[in-house]
Design a protein around this motif. Structure first.
Motif, PDB file in Angstrom:
ATOM      1  N   ALA A 126      12.075   1.219  -2.601  1.00 18.11           N
ATOM      2  CA  ALA A 126      11.903   0.813  -4.003  1.00 18.11           C
ATOM      3  C   ALA A 126      11.221  -0.546  -4.084  1.00 18.11           C
ATOM      4  CB  ALA A 126      13.256   0.794  -4.714  1.00 18.11           C
ATOM      5  N   TRP A 127      11.587  -1.452  -3.181  1.00 19.51           N
ATOM      6  CA  TRP A 127      10.972  -2.775  -3.160  1.00 19.51           C
ATOM      7  C   TRP A 127       9.474  -2.649  -2.858  1.00 19.51           C
ATOM      8  CZ3 TRP A 127      13.007  -7.352  -4.568  1.00 19.51           C
ATOM      9  CH2 TRP A 127      12.203  -8.475  -4.360  1.00 19.51           C
ATOM     10  N   ASN A 128       9.149  -1.900  -1.821  1.00 21.91           N
ATOM     11  CA  ASN A 128       7.743  -1.760  -1.433  1.00 21.91           C
ATOM     12  C   ASN A 128       6.931  -0.977  -2.463  1.00 21.91           C
ATOM     13  OD1 ASN A 128       7.713  -3.314   0.914  1.00 21.91           O
ATOM     14  ND2 ASN A 128       8.518  -1.627   2.134  1.00 21.91           N
ATOM     15  N   ASN A 129       7.593  -0.190  -3.290  1.00 21.65           N
ATOM     16  CA  ASN A 129       6.907   0.513  -4.384  1.00 21.65           C
ATOM     17  C   ASN A 129       6.880  -0.324  -5.659  1.00 21.65           C
ATOM     18  OD1 ASN A 129       6.237   2.855  -2.947  1.00 21.65           O
ATOM     19  ND2 ASN A 129       8.279   3.699  -3.276  1.00 21.65           N
ATOM     20  N   ASN A 130       7.371  -1.566  -5.559  1.00 22.31           N
ATOM     21  CA  ASN A 130       7.418  -2.477  -6.707  1.00 22.31           C
ATOM     22  C   ASN A 130       8.081  -1.809  -7.906  1.00 22.31           C
ATOM     23  OD1 ASN A 130       4.352  -3.145  -5.388  1.00 22.31           O
ATOM     24  ND2 ASN A 130       5.879  -4.741  -5.418  1.00 22.31           N
ATOM     25  N   ASP A 131       9.270  -1.264  -7.671  1.00 18.41           N
ATOM     26  CA  ASP A 131       9.977  -0.487  -8.671  1.00 18.41           C
ATOM     27  C   ASP A 131      11.308  -1.152  -9.048  1.00 18.41           C
ATOM     28  OD1 ASP A 131      11.160   1.443 -10.238  1.00 18.41           O
ATOM     29  OD2 ASP A 131      10.911   3.066  -8.785  1.00 18.41           O
TER      30      ASP A 131
END
Length: 169
Positions: free
Chosen positions: A51-56
């Motif tokens: 989720a962090w790497n997907n900027n979510d």
């Protein structure tokens, strides 16, 4: 003649004991199926990093428990700080990588501590930022939610510790 009258009683006792063993086996199977549906702490951690790497930020919030505490450099940040931090920091960072150096999971509490590195989007210097993290997870139903998070931008021992008198909800 009395022996023949006992045969139905012995047979009934035998069938009842067989049924009880079958019910116990069913209970064990039900418990195993329940455990299979429960999320593992390491899966929650992987979901959080994704989720962090997907900027979510919305997914990050869904993995965080109500009233969770955020510590930066070992000092508690204002309440509702994790959600605000997600909104500001997640869109700026990219390529978050973590390396767990210590972890534990019990029935209702789990923790993970280690190091991290990431870059910032649009950074002309292409710098890699490093630090240490500690995350305490609490089980909520079948899922794990972040309860306490400490982020330190360096590896010094003072900045990576959560104070002993910290309020863990």
């Amino acid at each position: 003649m009395n022996f023949f009258k006992m045969i139905p009683l012995v047979a009934l006792t035998f069938f009842i004991s067989c049924n009880e063993a079958h019910e116990e086996a069913d209970d064990v199977d039900d418990m195993k199926a329940e455990e299979a549906n429960m999320q593992k702490p390491e899966d929650a951690s992987k979901d959080w990093i994704a989720a962090w790497n997907n900027n979510d930020p919305a997914s990050l919030d869904s993995l965080t428990g109500p009233g969770a505490s955020l510590y930066m450099q070992g000092k508690q940040v204002d309440s509702d700080s994790i959600s605000s931090w997600y909104q500001v920091a997640a869109p700026q960072m990219e390529n978050l990588e973590t390396q767990s150096t210590a972890s534990y999971s019990g029935k209702d509490v789990a923790y993970e501590a280690g190091s991290y590195q990431h870059q910032l989007k649009g950074d002309s210097l292409d710098m890699t930022y490093r630090g240490a993290y500690t995350i305490i997870w609490k089980r909520q139903g079948d899922n794990w939610k972040i309860d306490v998070m400490n982020i330190a931008d360096d590896m010094s021992s003072d900045s990576t510790r959560i104070p002993e008198n910290a309020d863990y909800n």
